[in-house]
Design an enzyme around this catalytic site. Structure first.
Site, PDB file in Angstrom:
ATOM      1  N   TRP A 182       0.835  -1.206   0.000  1.00  0.00           N
ATOM      2  CA  TRP A 182       0.000   0.000   0.000  1.00  0.00           C
ATOM      3  C   TRP A 182       0.866   1.251   0.000  1.00  0.00           C
ATOM      4  O   TRP A 182       1.894   1.332   0.689  1.00  0.00           O
ATOM      5  CB  TRP A 182      -0.916   0.023   1.209  1.00  0.00           C
ATOM      6  CG  TRP A 182      -1.821   1.227   1.233  1.00  0.00           C
ATOM      7  CD1 TRP A 182      -1.588   2.426   1.824  1.00  0.00           C
ATOM      8  CD2 TRP A 182      -3.087   1.336   0.571  1.00  0.00           C
ATOM      9  NE1 TRP A 182      -2.637   3.284   1.602  1.00  0.00           N
ATOM     10  CE2 TRP A 182      -3.586   2.644   0.828  1.00  0.00           C
ATOM     11  CE3 TRP A 182      -3.867   0.464  -0.197  1.00  0.00           C
ATOM     12  CZ2 TRP A 182      -4.801   3.093   0.343  1.00  0.00           C
ATOM     13  CZ3 TRP A 182      -5.082   0.917  -0.686  1.00  0.00           C
ATOM     14  CH2 TRP A 182      -5.532   2.218  -0.413  1.00  0.00           C
ATOM     15  N   ASP A 191       1.799   3.299 -21.730  1.00  0.00           N
ATOM     16  CA  ASP A 191       0.429   3.790 -21.491  1.00  0.00           C
ATOM     17  C   ASP A 191       0.480   4.970 -20.530  1.00  0.00           C
ATOM     18  O   ASP A 191      -0.235   5.016 -19.529  1.00  0.00           O
ATOM     19  CB  ASP A 191      -0.435   2.665 -20.920  1.00  0.00           C
ATOM     20  CG  ASP A 191      -1.921   3.025 -20.865  1.00  0.00           C
ATOM     21  OD1 ASP A 191      -2.331   3.980 -21.560  1.00  0.00           O
ATOM     22  OD2 ASP A 191      -2.673   2.364 -20.127  1.00  0.00           O
TER      23      ASP A 191
END
Length: 282
Positions: free
Chosen positions: A89, A191
């Site tokens: 996280w 991307d």
């Protein structure tokens, strides 16, 4: 979003899951904040596409991670046919040092290969990518990016014969422009829109969700200009680290077209007007 059962969660490589909260994480995967053994993780799930769906992303993170800050992978795998990817996280912010972001991308692009492409195709995404190695960037981009994408557009969207004539003209213009430009096979993010970078709490940039292959670095630069989010500091940091060649502002129009065409294939709508507007110029 797939309903994850307790039985499903018990098969994860992290144990003692005490909290599972859906979070925003793009329009492709189901994304969650997950707490297990008092540790917080970020998990993406791709229903029914298995472990292979995340292999390309994992490979990309490992490649780019040699030269840039990227998420820390905990594990990835498959449960009941669903692919999952677990990462450490991170507390992220939309604000940070874009000059350093430009430098970071430039350092990724400085890593060159002797050919264009990648050792594996990626066919599980909405727009499959054929990455067969090529010695020539012009051939790679036309045959393995533009042509397959236009074939998909013809099958899914309203593409006229007149559009296809303009498309042929666009490809000829691309060939002519590339005759006077030397292309190195740089490691690309693949991307790089504004949703695929962020900043850590200290303002340092991080690259996420790569779709890697080796190609002309101007492809990544072109993608950054389509939807905004990259400011002048980003381009200054990039050029101070790895200056772009003369004429790049003209050449990136082909990569802008590719990216808009990909969105037209995936989503339709107003992207078609933008695609046809570009085609009408050729």
């Amino acid at each position: 979003m797939k309903q994850l059962t307790q039985e499903w969660l018990e098969q994860l490589p992290i144990k003692n899951v005490t909290k599972l909260t859906p979070v925003s994480g793009g329009d492709i995967n189901d994304s969650y904040e997950i707490i297990a053994d008092n540790q917080k993780y970020f998990m993406k799930v791709q229903p029914n596409k298995g472990k292979k769906f995340f292999e390309h992303e994992v490979e990309g993170i490992k490649l780019i991670g040699q030269y840039a800050t990227v998420p820390t992978i905990i594990d990835y795998g498959e449960i009941d046919g669903d692919g999952f990817l677990i990462q450490k996280w991170m507390n992220l912010s939309p604000f940070g040092n874009q000059y350093q972001l430009g430098q970071m991308l430039a350092n990724v692009h400085k890593h060159h290969n002797d050919r264009f492409g990648l050792d594996k195709d990626f066919k599980l995404g909405r727009v499959p990518k054929i990455n067969t190695w090529q010695d020539n960037w012009t051939d790679f981009f036309i045959k393995q990016r533009l042509n397959p994408l236009m074939d998909m557009a013809v099958k899914k969207r309203e593409i006229s014969k007149d559009d296809l004539t303009h498309f042929d003209n666009l490809k000829e213009a691309f060939k002519k422009d590339m005759d006077s430009h030397h292309s190195d096979a740089s490691l690309l993010h693949g991307d790089l829109w504004s949703g695929n970078f962020s900043f850590l709490e200290d303002g340092k940039p991080i690259l996420i969700d790569p779709d890697v292959y080796y190609g002309d670095r101007e492809f990544d630069i072109g993608v950054t200009t389509v939807f905004g989010g990259f400011n002048a500091d980003f381009y200054e940091g990039y050029n101070d680290t790895y200056p772009l060649d003369t004429g790049w502002k003209r050449r990136i129009q082909y990569y802008q077209f590719f990216y808009l065409l990909a969105h037209y294939v995936m989503f339709g709508g107003g992207y078609g007007l933008e695609v046809k507007s570009i085609l009408s110029q050729y």
